[in-house]
Design a protein around this motif. Structure first.
Motif: not given
Ligand code: BGC
Length: 763
Positions: A167-172, A200-202, A238-240, A243-247
């Motif tokens: 599962i890849k769950s994130g912010i897009k 980032y992730c905490e 992925s970087d700016e 597409d600048n997403n984080i999963y």
């Protein structure tokens, strides 16, 4: 449009997703919101046809409006509600094969929106190319109780294997992808759209920070994934430049025929950029606290909220299931979309799409507020508090326009005028009187004197000062309001738009009466308030003189009231030779062609008949309705509801029903072919008005409720509840009788078909 893959039944809207026909339209229908933020009904894994959109109410950016030819006082900046990062995204894959609703082998794919909870439940069976079968179910809610929170519960049940699922769950970050430059009702894209500048992730929490370019706003979007049976998890960014997403990519262990759950918590919060940085730690803590409750907790809290809501706000229609579902759907979208914190309002498209750039219009006061005043007056109050919060900007605007007092913007988010086309924007100075009208109604219904003293009076006074300064005394006529645009946007910059003149007259009388009542009841308060706002007796006399001598244009020869001074002397539009596809006219004719004809976009004079019924005799209503209705295109979705109400009053049963049906079904049946850009909030609220003011014939005159019920033969019975002066009154209308039941509160007098009756509490 006939969305034949939608099945609408009472409280449930079911969508068969086996075909993706009308998919982008269905995203609007399945949009969820809580007034703070909202998200379109896109699928967690997305699809190529989607018009993705998540919006936070009043989270906007500005950009200078570039005019080919500018002039003094034109609106300077656009304000556009932004597409914020999409936190719904969840990709599911098995052995490297990713679920894709357009390519994968899928069975029984459907979803349901339950209007009793606001929850969307979606299910499907997926067979991978290697034959692995899994039942997938997602439930999604946006919490009504916790304004920053969305929760998604994903359950997976492998049917013929045990092993691993990824599962890849994130912010897009999404882009606007439905821009139609030729349609002024659709939003254009800002030069700089919102970007994520830090992510980032905490521990288990992922956070993305965004900020606007010009409006000094910052937003945090955060998620936490809670999963059973984790094998391993890692962050992918992925970087700016791309597409600048984080999963978070999570491998989970699954066992044949056993359900494995993932709960995704999503959180949005915004504030001024400078304040936000200091608040982040606190907000993260708040979010972590929310994540301690499981999905079931939030599901229950939705049920509780909506139970209470429907208790006050439901309308029961016996005799037509489609209309029953449609009215509930409309009421549901109103409560979802409305800002409830006094700092935000309700946009023309709610939080369901990018149409009209997320702007607030007179739609709020004239269409939406009546619904809330009579069902949830606290929410009506919050909407009026928002207007108070932008009063200083309205004062600046009046000054800029060389007038005293305050002029509210025609369309806005932050309080500044944002309409680039002033003939159909700023020139609609009736906006002031529309707001004051709803303050008057709110005050009469709730008797909330505290609101009047702390906020209402100042708005009333300052907007009246504007009108006193704007109107001109013309010998032989009286006070004229020239060079303005009424509600009908197919006539612009006219003299003496009757709607405007009547509404201003009504407002000034309200102000003078209010001052008089203070004087009579509380001399100290009267003195304090006059001195606080520097009101002199001379000024009160001027307000009185204006309302007593306001000019209204009657055309004696034609036996009609003019919509304005010139309307009745223009050539009538050639309706017979106008092809159907040329409507709405605004998309096919230059304004100069439209403005020189007798052709009306939306209820204007007819609207005055609803708002100030005591201004018209029955004969005047009839003669003018018969005339004006024939030259009205209803090109605006704000029109038919009002015509339906007055048609009902005049006994035009079929016509009234048709207008009502078109109003109540506008969005669920996409009657204006643009539901993909968002729902039509004003017409949704207009459908409530058609029931209560139309079939119920309810009018509030001088603080007393009058009913003239008239039910059309399509229905057996209609039932609704009204809150009024601390009472709850249940009204049940059948064709030959109406019952009024005092559900709570003290005895009260109402007027039914001209007869005064007292409602008494029985138990
Ligand atoms: C209508 C306005 C309305 C706006 C937003 C326009 O088409 O003419 O009266 O305020 O839409 O709904």
């Amino acid at each position: 449009m006939n969305m034949n893959n939608l099945n609408i039944n009472n409280w449930i809207i079911k969508h068969n997703l086996e075909t993706l026909d009308y998919y982008s339209e269905s995203e609007t229908i399945f949009a969820q919101a809580n007034g703070y933020f909202g998200t379109r009904g896109t699928l967690e894994e997305g699809c190529s046809q989607e018009i993705e959109g998540t919006f936070v109410n009043a989270f906007y950016d500005t950009e200078e409006i570039v005019y080919g030819e500018a002039a003094y006082g034109y609106a300077k900046n656009r304000q556009t509600q932004l597409l914020v990062p999409n936190s719904k995204t969840i990709y599911i894959s098995i052995d490297g094969e990713v679920l894709d609703v357009e390519k994968s082998i899928i069975e029984n794919h459907s979803r349901e929106l339950d209007l009793k909870t606001g929850i969307i439940n979606r299910s499907l069976k997926w067979r991978t190319n290697t034959g692995k079968e899994v039942l997938i179910n997602t439930e999604r809610l946006i919490s009504m109780e916790y304004e920053n929170l969305m929760a998604i519960n994903l359950s997976l049940k492998p049917l013929n294997f045990s092993g691993e699922i990824n599962i890849k769950s994130g912010i897009k970050r999404d882009k606007l992808n439905d821009i139609d430059e030729n349609d002024p009702r659709v939003s254009g894209e800002l030069k700089y759209s919102l970007n994520i500048y830090d992510k980032y992730c905490e521990k288990d929490l992922i956070i993305a920070k965004s900020k606007t370019n010009n409006s000094n706003l910052g937003l945090i979007t955060s998620i936490i994934n809670k999963v059973d049976n984790v094998i391993d998890r890692e962050i992918e960014k992925s970087d700016e430049s791309t597409d600048n997403n984080i999963y978070e990519s999570i491998n989970i262990k699954v066992v044949e025929n056993e359900v494995c759950n993932l709960t995704k918590y999503c959180y949005y919060y915004f504030d001024k950029q400078d304040r936000l940085e200091n608040e982040i730690d606190h907000k993260i803590k708040d979010f972590r606290e929310l994540c301690k409750n499981n999905y079931g907790y939030y599901k229950e809290s939705q049920e509780k909220y909506y139970n209470k809501f429907w208790e006050n706000s439901d309308i029961v229609i016996d005799g037509d299931n489609e209309i029953q579902a449609a009215i509930r759907f409309n009421i549901f979208h109103l409560i979802q979309s409305v800002g409830k914190n006094g700092k935000t309002n309700i946009a023309a498209k709610g939080l369901t799409g990018d149409g009209y750039e997320g702007h607030y219009f007179w739609d709020t006061e004239t269409y939406v507020i009546p619904h809330f005043i009579y069902t949830n007056p606290d929410i009506a109050k919050k909407l009026l508090e928002y207007r108070y919060s932008i009063l200083s900007k309205a004062k600046d605007r009046a000054k800029e326009m060389s007038y005293k007092g305050a002029l509210y913007p025609w369309r806005t988010i932050c309080g500044e005028e944002s309409s680039a086309y002033y003939p159909a924007g700023t020139a609609q100075i009736h906006i002031n009187a529309d707001i004051m009208y709803s303050i008057k109604k709110y005050y009469e219904v709730t008797e909330d004197l505290e609101f009047m003293i702390s906020k209402g009076f100042e708005m009333l006074l300052e907007t009246s000062r504007f009108y006193a300064d704007y109107s001109d005394y013309i010998e032989g006529r009286g006070y004229c309001i020239n060079g303005v645009t009424g509600p009908d946007e197919y006539c612009a910059l006219v003299n003496n738009n009757t709607y405007t003149n009547m509404m201003v007259r009504y407002q000034l009388k309200f102000l003078v009466d209010f001052i008089e009542s203070l004087k009579a009841n509380d001399k100290k308060l009267y003195n304090d308030i006059l001195s606080k706002f520097n009101v002199k007796i001379k000024e009160i006399k001027l307000f009185e003189d204006i309302y007593k001598n306001m000019y209204i244009h009657y055309d004696e020869e034609k036996g009609l009231i003019g919509q304005d001074d010139a309307f009745l002397n223009k050539k009538v539009w050639d309706f017979k030779n106008t092809p159907k596809e040329n409507y709405p006219l605004l998309l096919n004719y230059h304004p100069m062609v439209i403005y020189k004809h007798q052709v009306i976009k939306q209820a204007d004079l007819i609207l005055s008949m609803l708002l100030i019924p005591e201004n018209f005799t029955y004969e005047e209503k009839k003669a003018n309705f018969d005339y004006y209705e024939k030259v009205t295109t209803h090109d605006s979705s704000l029109s038919e509801c009002i015509h339906g109400i007055i048609a009902n009053e005049l006994g035009y049963e079929d016509m009234s029903y048709k207008f009502f049906e078109n109003t109540v079904k506008t969005d669920l049946y996409d009657l204006h072919n643009n539901v993909k850009n968002g729902v039509h909030i004003a017409s949704m609220a207009g459908s409530w008005q058609c029931i209560v003011f139309g079939f119920g014939g309810m009018r509030q005159i001088d603080g007393v409720l009058h009913f003239n019920p008239r039910l059309c033969d399509k229905f057996n019975k209609i039932e609704f509840k009204i809150r009024f002066k601390g009472r709850v009154i249940k009204v049940s209308i059948e064709r030959d009788k109406t019952d009024y039941q005092l559900v709570s509160g003290k005895n009260i007098t109402i007027v039914n078909n001209g007869e005064v009756i007292e409602l008494v509490k029985l138990f």
